[in-house]
Design an enzyme around this catalytic site. Structure first.
Site, PDB file in Angstrom:
ATOM      1  N   TRP A   1       0.877  -1.195   0.000  1.00  0.00           N
ATOM      2  CA  TRP A   1       0.000   0.000   0.000  1.00  0.00           C
ATOM      3  C   TRP A   1       0.904   1.231   0.000  1.00  0.00           C
ATOM      4  O   TRP A   1       1.778   1.340   0.876  1.00  0.00           O
ATOM      5  CB  TRP A   1      -0.853  -0.071   1.274  1.00  0.00           C
ATOM      6  CG  TRP A   1      -1.904   0.981   1.411  1.00  0.00           C
ATOM      7  CD1 TRP A   1      -2.810   1.375   0.474  1.00  0.00           C
ATOM      8  CD2 TRP A   1      -2.173   1.746   2.595  1.00  0.00           C
ATOM      9  NE1 TRP A   1      -3.639   2.331   1.005  1.00  0.00           N
ATOM     10  CE2 TRP A   1      -3.273   2.580   2.286  1.00  0.00           C
ATOM     11  CE3 TRP A   1      -1.624   1.810   3.873  1.00  0.00           C
ATOM     12  CZ2 TRP A   1      -3.812   3.466   3.224  1.00  0.00           C
ATOM     13  CZ3 TRP A   1      -2.158   2.684   4.789  1.00  0.00           C
ATOM     14  CH2 TRP A   1      -3.244   3.510   4.464  1.00  0.00           C
TER      15      TRP A   1
ATOM     16  N   ASP B   1      -0.531  -5.968   9.427  1.00  0.00           N
ATOM     17  CA  ASP B   1      -1.583  -5.037   9.030  1.00  0.00           C
ATOM     18  C   ASP B   1      -2.839  -5.855   8.724  1.00  0.00           C
ATOM     19  O   ASP B   1      -2.851  -6.663   7.795  1.00  0.00           O
ATOM     20  CB  ASP B   1      -1.128  -4.237   7.793  1.00  0.00           C
ATOM     21  CG  ASP B   1      -2.077  -3.099   7.468  1.00  0.00           C
ATOM     22  OD1 ASP B   1      -3.192  -3.061   8.024  1.00  0.00           O
ATOM     23  OD2 ASP B   1      -1.701  -2.238   6.635  1.00  0.00           O
TER      24      ASP B   1
ATOM     25  N   LYS C   1     -13.587  -1.185   6.794  1.00  0.00           N
ATOM     26  CA  LYS C   1     -14.219  -1.942   5.702  1.00  0.00           C
ATOM     27  C   LYS C   1     -15.279  -2.909   6.238  1.00  0.00           C
ATOM     28  O   LYS C   1     -16.385  -2.960   5.727  1.00  0.00           O
ATOM     29  CB  LYS C   1     -13.176  -2.734   4.906  1.00  0.00           C
ATOM     30  CG  LYS C   1     -11.810  -2.110   4.829  1.00  0.00           C
ATOM     31  CD  LYS C   1     -11.730  -0.965   3.858  1.00  0.00           C
ATOM     32  CE  LYS C   1     -10.373  -0.298   3.983  1.00  0.00           C
ATOM     33  NZ  LYS C   1     -10.072   0.678   2.995  1.00  0.00           N
TER      34      LYS C   1
END
Ligand code: LMR
Length: 399
Positions: free
Chosen positions: A132, A212, A247
């Site tokens: 990312w 993560d 999310k």
């Protein structure tokens, strides 16, 4: 005199900048596959029903808006720890793990980066190549030396052996960032045997993993996605995990997440947490309360939790079917084989293998927005638009 005359303009964020460009695009056929947000068939990012119900309860019962503490709301931390580490986790029973509430998963990453920079001086952080893009800038901004290990190659395939070989050369004590599931940006995840091999190297090299965990529930299931995190937490004496509720709870703008610390004694955990509270005070003082209260309400109520789990599973299954749907839509163009990996990848994102030039053409000729790396947010597609998307991809793939 202008105080700001020497300030240079920098390019916009590679992901959020796309959102602005998409919103400004007047083409009614436009398609936003940039930022990782789930959209339903009508193109809306829905608020889960469980969240709405929890909010209604909070509206009735909330009695104060006074600050929550530096580590956030206690019930949120306790219930999130159970979601991540398992309800029957011995670590929780023994008081060897704690959660510090943060503004989203990005806040948790920033807090972890600041903690490493200040409290573990000299350690580099190793990121997958690719990762990312915000990992790169965020850890550099913390003052950390950022290094890379291979993950997905130019052939758009996962290279586990090359990854392991590189991990074996990392200096003892360094920090290695791993994606728990739904690797962002590629969508290629490690298998269980791969994770075991990574764990062996981490142990042998005495590395500190920072996992993560931003997409719990979008890979295989809420429980299965936590498998590697739980393996590492149970097998290693020390570990950092960043958890995001953006999310899976659909709480994107409420900025809800946590930095989870696993330590090998209650005393060491308390010491680390005291440093985190100090750092957080200088970053955001105390975290925003609303999203965490919603999460605590849902996870603390069997009925709401069951409803929410079913809603997450619904999103997961729909994204998986969009993946196979896109490959089928590409079949009449003779491109199903070339893009078969889209159906095999996991989570919200797919590294499509499209070049930066092809991505630019998709945007200018078809108003289809992808990150320039070729990352598409599959979660932003809709069934009704798959043929349009497949046609656009076919056009830009023509020699
Ligand atoms: C993404 O990668 O699109 C998401 O993680 C959202 C973000 O903040 O970039």
């Amino acid at each position: 005199m202008s105080h700001f005359s020497a300030i240079a303009q920098v390019p916009g964020d590679p992901i959020l900048g796309l959102l602005d460009a998409y919103r400004a695009d007047p083409n009614p056929a436009k398609l936003d596959l940039g930022v990782g947000v789930y959209k339903d068939a009508s193109g809306l990012t829905p608020i889960p029903r469980a969240v709405k119900l929890a909010e209604q309860r909070l509206l009735e019962t909330e009695q104060t808006k006074t600050y929550i503490g530096g580590h956030g709301a206690a019930e949120f931390g306790e219930r999130l720890l159970q979601l991540v580490l398992g309800t029957d986790s011995a670590l929780l029973r023994d008081g060897l793990a704690g959660a510090t509430q943060t503004p989203g998963g990005t806040g948790a990453l920033r807090l972890a980066g600041e903690f490493i920079a200040r409290n573990l001086p000299g350690r580099s952080i190793w990121l997958s190549d690719p990762t990312w893009p915000i990992h790169e800038t965020l850890f550099a901004a913390c003052g950390l030396r950022v290094e890379h290990y291979p993950y997905v190659g130019a052939d758009n395939r996962l290279h586990v052996d090359a990854m392991l070989e590189a991990l074996q050369r990392i200096p003892a004590g360094d920090v290695v960032l791993l994606h728990a599931c739904c690797h962002n940006p590629t969508g290629f995840d490690l298998g269980t045997a791969d994770w075991q091999r990574v764990l062996d190297v981490v142990k042998a090299r005495e590395l500190l993993p920072l996992i993560d965990f931003a997409y719990q529930g979008f890979g295989d299931s809420l429980e299965q996605d936590a498998w590697a995190v739980r393996l590492f937490a149970n097998e290693l004496p020390e570990l950092l995990v960043t958890s995001s509720c953006s999310k899976n709870f659909g709480l994107y703008r409420e900025r809800t997440g946590a930095l989870i610390v696993r330590a090998d004694s209650a005393g060491r955990l308390a010491a680390v947490r005291s440093q985190l509270a100090l750092l957080a005070r200088g970053l955001w003082s105390t975290p925003p309360a609303h999203g965490a209260a919603v999460v605590a309400e849902i996870l603390g109520d069997a009925e709401l939790k069951a409803l929410w789990s079913a809603e997450v599973e619904g999103m997961r299954q729909r994204v998986a079917s969009l993946r196979s749907g896109l490959v089928e839509a590409l079949r009449p163009h003779g491109l199903a084989e070339r893009f078969a990996h889209i159906a095999e990848q996991r989570g919200m994102f797919s590294y499509t293998g499209l070049s930066a030039e092809q991505v630019a053409r998709l945007r200018t000729e078809f108003s289809v927005y992808l990150v320039s790396s070729g990352r598409a947010s599959v979660a932003g597609m809709s069934e009704a638009r798959l043929d349009y998307l497949a046609g656009a991809i076919a056009r830009v793939c023509q020699a």
